[in-house]
Design a protein around this motif. Structure first.
Motif, PDB file in Angstrom:
ATOM      1  N   ASN A  85       8.306  43.364  -7.772  1.00  0.00           N
ATOM      2  CA  ASN A  85       8.983  43.402  -9.067  1.00  0.00           C
ATOM      3  C   ASN A  85       9.988  44.548  -9.024  1.00  0.00           C
ATOM      4  N   LYS A  86      11.213  44.224  -8.625  1.00  0.00           N
ATOM      5  CA  LYS A  86      12.211  45.255  -8.372  1.00  0.00           C
ATOM      6  C   LYS A  86      13.604  44.637  -8.455  1.00  0.00           C
ATOM      7  N   PRO A  87      14.565  45.349  -9.064  1.00  0.00           N
ATOM      8  CA  PRO A  87      15.922  44.807  -9.106  1.00  0.00           C
ATOM      9  C   PRO A  87      16.417  44.427  -7.714  1.00  0.00           C
ATOM     10  N   PHE A  88      17.149  43.335  -7.629  1.00  0.00           N
ATOM     11  CA  PHE A  88      17.576  42.816  -6.329  1.00  0.00           C
ATOM     12  C   PHE A  88      18.382  43.842  -5.532  1.00  0.00           C
ATOM     13  N   LEU A  89      19.314  44.537  -6.190  1.00  0.00           N
ATOM     14  CA  LEU A  89      20.144  45.494  -5.464  1.00  0.00           C
ATOM     15  C   LEU A  89      19.367  46.720  -4.989  1.00  0.00           C
ATOM     16  N   ASP A  90      18.205  46.961  -5.586  1.00  0.00           N
ATOM     17  CA  ASP A  90      17.357  48.077  -5.156  1.00  0.00           C
ATOM     18  C   ASP A  90      16.321  47.663  -4.122  1.00  0.00           C
TER      19      ASP A  90
END
Length: 226
Positions: A85-90
């Motif tokens: 569960n993490k932003p795609f760019l991160d």
């Protein structure tokens, strides 16, 4: 009575399923990286050992057990899953790959290993998510997880076609919100309307009889989104 393999059995739906099958008299091989919760049950019908679906040596250990202990496998439930569960760019590509190692490649590997031990009457049930269903609601941060769950839906359709003559049958259940530890990780604070035990009971019944009516199908098992 049937011989059942369940992955991801240390908590949530998998943990409940192992007990439901075993209490009905079925023989269960409950596989999970953390075997302690299952082993502490000391259930006469449950065998467990530490198992990482992404490791070849653990797949071999499972095969050795099947060859030595069982004559066949009746049901394989691909329940193990890894969440990011993490932003795609991160998200690093290493993190993305780790999700796929479990949710896609691990599922493919264990299924490939178990199929030769199954008859035409066997049933492979793979647990997917509504997040992997084309056209369903999507949520930020779940690019790796949801896309991997979409991949196993297509895999199931392909397996059913490839093995339609000699079996076994293959179906995939796309689950909606179920109150599990993984749901809490994905949607902190959200309360699902379905418990892990309730969903486990549904999957158990479907695994034992659903292949009489379905093969190569994706069934949406959801009354709530997420």
């Amino acid at each position: 009575m049937s011989n059942i393999i369940i992955t991801g059995s240390s908590r949530g739906i998998g943990f409940e399923m192992a007990q439901l099958f075993a209490n009905e008299g079925h023989q269960v091989l409950a596989l999970s990286r953390n075997e302690k919760p299952i082993s502490e049950l000391k259930h006469k019908n449950i065998t467990s050992f530490s198992f990482d679906i992404s490791k070849k040596e653990d797949i071999q250990r499972m095969e050795d057990f099947i060859n030595k202990t069982w004559s066949c496998v009746d049901v394989l439930i691909n329940n193990a899953g890894k969440l990011l569960n993490k932003p795609f760019l991160d998200s690093s590509m290493e993190e993305f790959e780790e999700v796929y190692k479990v949710n896609v490649f691990g599922v493919a590997r264990i299924t490939q290993s178990v199929i030769p031990h199954m008859s035409k009457k066997g049933h492979v049930v793979t647990i997917s998510s509504m997040g992997g269903v084309q056209g369903s609601a999507k949520f930020p941060g779940l690019a790796a997880y949801s896309s991997s769950k979409g991949a196993v839906i297509t895999l199931t359709e392909l397996w059913a076609e490839e093995f339609k003559e000699g079996g076994p049958s293959f179906n995939v259940l796309a689950l909606g919100a179920v109150q599990t530890e993984m749901l809490e990780e994905a949607f902190p604070g959200y309360q699902a309307p379905v418990t892990a035990l309730e969903m486990a009971s549904y999957i158990k019944d479907f695994a034992l009889s659903g292949h009489k009516l379905y093969n190569g199908k994706m069934l949406q098992v959801s009354n709530s989104t997420p």
